[in-house]
Structures are given as C-alpha cells and as structure tokens.
Design an enzyme around this catalytic site. Structure first.
Site, PDB file in Angstrom:
ATOM      1  N   PHE A 113       0.844  -1.190   0.000  1.00 48.81           N
ATOM      2  CA  PHE A 113       0.000   0.000   0.000  1.00 48.81           C
ATOM      3  C   PHE A 113       0.881   1.242   0.000  1.00 48.81           C
ATOM      4  O   PHE A 113       1.832   1.333   0.781  1.00 48.81           O
ATOM      5  CB  PHE A 113      -0.918   0.001   1.215  1.00 48.81           C
ATOM      6  CG  PHE A 113      -2.000   1.033   1.128  1.00 48.81           C
ATOM      7  CD1 PHE A 113      -3.014   0.913   0.198  1.00 48.81           C
ATOM      8  CD2 PHE A 113      -1.992   2.139   1.967  1.00 48.81           C
ATOM      9  CE1 PHE A 113      -4.015   1.870   0.099  1.00 48.81           C
ATOM     10  CE2 PHE A 113      -2.993   3.100   1.875  1.00 48.81           C
ATOM     11  CZ  PHE A 113      -3.998   2.972   0.944  1.00 48.81           C
ATOM     12  N   ASP A 184       2.280  -5.810   7.907  1.00 47.74           N
ATOM     13  CA  ASP A 184       1.111  -4.945   7.803  1.00 47.74           C
ATOM     14  C   ASP A 184      -0.095  -5.862   7.597  1.00 47.74           C
ATOM     15  O   ASP A 184      -0.194  -6.556   6.584  1.00 47.74           O
ATOM     16  CB  ASP A 184       1.267  -3.954   6.647  1.00 47.74           C
ATOM     17  CG  ASP A 184       0.108  -2.957   6.574  1.00 47.74           C
ATOM     18  OD1 ASP A 184      -1.016  -3.316   6.988  1.00 47.74           O
ATOM     19  OD2 ASP A 184       0.316  -1.840   6.075  1.00 47.74           O
ATOM     20  N   TYR A 209     -10.871  -0.589  10.650  1.00 52.43           N
ATOM     21  CA  TYR A 209     -12.105  -0.190   9.972  1.00 52.43           C
ATOM     22  C   TYR A 209     -12.440  -1.072   8.781  1.00 52.43           C
ATOM     23  O   TYR A 209     -13.492  -0.894   8.164  1.00 52.43           O
ATOM     24  CB  TYR A 209     -12.037   1.275   9.525  1.00 52.43           C
ATOM     25  CG  TYR A 209     -10.808   1.665   8.741  1.00 52.43           C
ATOM     26  CD1 TYR A 209     -10.685   1.392   7.382  1.00 52.43           C
ATOM     27  CD2 TYR A 209      -9.766   2.335   9.371  1.00 52.43           C
ATOM     28  CE1 TYR A 209      -9.562   1.764   6.669  1.00 52.43           C
ATOM     29  CE2 TYR A 209      -8.625   2.721   8.670  1.00 52.43           C
ATOM     30  CZ  TYR A 209      -8.532   2.430   7.322  1.00 52.43           C
ATOM     31  OH  TYR A 209      -7.414   2.795   6.621  1.00 52.43           O
ATOM     32  N   LYS A 210     -11.597  -2.036   8.435  1.00 57.06           N
ATOM     33  CA  LYS A 210     -11.920  -2.942   7.341  1.00 57.06           C
ATOM     34  C   LYS A 210     -12.638  -4.160   7.905  1.00 57.06           C
ATOM     35  O   LYS A 210     -13.800  -4.083   8.301  1.00 57.06           O
ATOM     36  CB  LYS A 210     -10.648  -3.326   6.589  1.00 57.06           C
ATOM     37  CG  LYS A 210      -9.902  -2.146   5.952  1.00 57.06           C
ATOM     38  CD  LYS A 210      -8.735  -2.634   5.129  1.00 57.06           C
ATOM     39  CE  LYS A 210      -7.771  -1.563   4.708  1.00 57.06           C
ATOM     40  NZ  LYS A 210      -8.321  -0.354   4.118  1.00 57.06           N
ATOM     41  N   ARG A 356     -12.447  -4.502  -7.270  1.00 63.60           N
ATOM     42  CA  ARG A 356     -12.245  -5.303  -6.057  1.00 63.60           C
ATOM     43  C   ARG A 356     -13.577  -5.691  -5.423  1.00 63.60           C
ATOM     44  O   ARG A 356     -14.494  -4.874  -5.336  1.00 63.60           O
ATOM     45  CB  ARG A 356     -11.443  -4.530  -5.013  1.00 63.60           C
ATOM     46  CG  ARG A 356     -10.062  -4.104  -5.417  1.00 63.60           C
ATOM     47  CD  ARG A 356      -9.252  -3.658  -4.191  1.00 63.60           C
ATOM     48  NE  ARG A 356      -9.989  -2.735  -3.330  1.00 63.60           N
ATOM     49  CZ  ARG A 356      -9.537  -2.314  -2.154  1.00 63.60           C
ATOM     50  NH1 ARG A 356      -8.379  -2.747  -1.688  1.00 63.60           N
ATOM     51  NH2 ARG A 356     -10.239  -1.461  -1.419  1.00 63.60           N
TER      52      ARG A 356
END
Length: 397
Positions: A113, A184, A209-210, A356
């Site tokens: 990322f 990560d 938050y995912k 996605r």
C-alpha cells in the site's frame, strides 16, 4: 463452529444490498450506536473528565489491543490501539532501523500500500538520505532478502490483487540474515487466521475499519514481539508513551513494554465503536471463517468467469496465496463498478483497472454471491456501464 447467520444478524446493512466492500470499510455493527451513546451520555456527559478514571478510558488502548491480539495470534500484553496505521508503520519501521544501525536497506514490494512506502520515504529523508527503500515485485521478495537489509516491510495481503504473502516463511529468511520484519495486517486482521507470535513477527500493525468493522477512521493497532518490547525505541515520543505521563517531566522516558508505542490521547468515542465491533468476534472461530471465505471466493471466481469471460481474474486461485477478496482487471473497471453499485452490488475500484470485491462471511453468504454474479454478468455483457454518469470520478473510488 461459527453460526454465520447469527453473525449476519449483528450488522445493520441496507436491505437488497450486496455489500462486497468490507475489505475497504466494514459495515455498522448494530451494537455500535448504543455503545457510543453510552460513552457520550453516561461517561462523557455524566462523568466529564472523571471518565478517564471512572470509565477506564486510559486503559482502553491496552484492553482493546489484547482483544485484537487474540485474532492475530499475539501474546497478551503486546498489542495496543491508537493513532492511524501510517503512524504505526512509521513507529515500527523507525524502531527496526534503530535496532539495526549498521544496515541501510529497507525492503518492500511494488504491491504494498502506497502509504507504507511514503512512511518509509519520509523516514529515510529524516535520517539524512543514508538509507534505501528497495522495491521488488511481490514474487521476488524472498530472493531479495539479503544480509544488507535492516528490515522488510510487507503487507501480508496485497490491497489490489488479494495476493497473500507467506509471512512466516519470509520472516524466517529475514531472521536468518539478521533482518527484522514488519507485518502490515490491514487486509489480514479479521479476514484470515494470523499468528504473529508463532510466525516470528518482530512488529505488526493494522487498521480496524476494514474486516474488524470499527467504523470510518477507526484507530490502528501495533504489536511488538516480547523480545523487543523493552528495547524498541519510540521515534514518536508522545506523552502517553512516557513512563509517567502525569508526572509531566520535561524530558522523555519510554514507558514499559507496549505502552511506549502509545503516542497521543486515546480516541475514546472511536474506541467505544471498536469495543462493540469486537464483540462480534467473541463467537467466531477463525479457522471456520477462513474455510467459508475460501469456499465463497472459489464460488465467486468460478461464477464470474463463466458469466463474463472478459473480466480477467488477478487474484491467485491457490488457497494459500489468497486473502479474502477477489479482484478482476478490466479497462472500463471504474465505470463498470459504478454501474454495479447503482444496481446494489457494492465493491470498489483501484487504479488503473482493478475491480475489487471483498468477501466477508460474517455477513455475506452463498445467496449474495450468486445474486452478485448474475448482476455482474448483466452489467458486463450488456455493457450497462457504457453511460456518461458512470464515468465521472468521485474523490473516493
């Protein structure tokens, strides 16, 4: 065994919506609003500043850290919550570089990322440009682990393709040459079983938050292995990482263990939402979750490929190389995704051409997968995306 029909009932999802974007932002747990109202009215409202002691606000980052720690295989007392994922990456990376002062190379991959890479670039600038951020293709990471490395900074599951690294294997090789590792877990925590302790991670961090469903902008977490907890130097020496925050000493003394990785004041209201979101996980077996995720993603890949062969799957088919999302490549991917969202199938788009779809068994079932396949087939085969309104790009894609 986990009852996924029961976990589905714990989320507040709009009817007739197939939400395949939990890999970007998890849905609202039904218990979260009441828990936040409790924190606002009964704690903040009634206790005012007394909430720091009476409501246990100051201890929340450690307590919630241990609840997350259970999901990532961490030893108790070695995970803490607070700040953002970018900050936690910076903390971990700075500690690694300080612990390997004779080495100048940080290894990552081109699928990482971008924020992780930006944090590394910023740290290197602060250190006078004497270090190198070395990027290789995801498939080349293992061969690139050499004795000149200070650390490897790897996101276990690629945010675009869903490709999964073998983190214990990479960690073992890194340790064999004297390098440290940062995992990560942004697309791993809550998506699949993780074992940072048994896997040998030196540091790990992730967002909530995912797949953990704690809400937009929810705080991040960091794990520090017990062997490093007392010696990792906190580059961001905030007052709550101090050994005695309320002594208000003019100079910094690092706190004990994981506490030294605290930086700023805990976001109490956000932590209330996280607390409610983590209640969902009390009934979830991670091995069962993983089995169902793989079954549903297998079904999704096969169904979409049969319905619209023009979509190129870029997610690995091998189970051990796949996270909990499926990504397809298409030159009109952005417009196609907007057309799908307009018809109740919510995924997202990542430049330049990736569509996605996150598959989260906590609230997605086989019927959702089959309906999504039918709608995707119609949108693609009938070119329903070929309309001007679907081509106007929003700030968030």
């Amino acid at each position: 065994m986990t009852d996924f029909s029961a976990t589905r009932a714990l989320f507040d999802l709009p009817p007739d919506l197939i939400y395949l974007d939990g890999n970007s932002l998890g849905p609202l747990p039904k218990a979260a609003p009441a828990r936040m109202e409790q924190a606002m009215r009964e704690e903040w409202g009634a206790m005012l500043i007394g909430g720091w002691n009476k409501a246990g606000w100051m201890e929340q980052p450690r307590a919630l850290g241990d609840r997350i720690g259970r999901l990532i295989g961490a030893e108790p007392g070695h995970t803490v919550v607070g700040d953002t994922l970018s900050i936690k990456v910076f903390q971990a990376l700075a500690a690694c570089v300080e612990m390997r002062p004779d080495r100048r190379v940080i290894l990552s991959d081109t699928g990482n990322f971008p924020s992780d890479l930006y944090m590394a670039e910023g740290l290197i600038r602060m250190l006078g440009g004497r270090h190198e951020l070395r990027l290789v293709d995801p498939e080349a990471v293992e061969d690139a682990i050499t004795e000149e490395l200070a650390a490897i900074l790897i996101t276990e599951v690629d945010y675009r393709t869903g490709r999964r690294h073998d983190m214990p294997r990479l960690t073992a090789k890194a340790h064999a040459v004297g390098a440290l590792t940062i995992w990560d877990l942004a697309h791993s925590a809550g998506a699949l079983p993780v074992e940072v302790g048994r896997g040998g991670a030196d540091f790990a961090c992730g967002c909530t938050y995912k797949y953990l469903n704690a809400g937009p902008g929810a705080p991040a977490f960091i794990y520090v292995a017990p062997r490093h907890a007392g010696r990792a130097v906190p580059a961001l020496s905030g007052w709550l990482g101090h050994r005695a925050p309320f002594a208000f000493e003019p100079s910094y003394r690092a706190g004990d263990g994981i506490d030294r990785m605290r930086v700023g004041t805990p976001p109490v209201l956000a932590l209330a939402a996280l607390d409610a979101a983590l209640d969902v996980w009390d009934t979830v077996d991670m091995a069962t979750l993983r089995q169902e995720s793989l079954r549903l993603t297998d079904r999704f890949i096969a169904g979409v490929e049969a319905a619209c062969p023009e979509l190129e799957v870029v997610t690995p088919r091998e189970h051990d190389r796949r996270g909990s999302q499926v990504s397809f490549r298409h030159p009109e991917g952005y417009a196609a995704m907007q057309a799908l969202i307009a018809r109740g199938v919510v995924g997202d788009f990542r430049a330049p051409d990736i569509m996605r779809f996150g598959v989260t068994p906590l609230f997605i079932d086989e019927a959702d997968i089959d309906r999504a396949i039918t709608i995707i087939g119609a949108v693609m085969n009938e070119r329903l995306y070929d309309a001007p309104l679907y081509r106007t790009r929003s700030a968030v894609t």
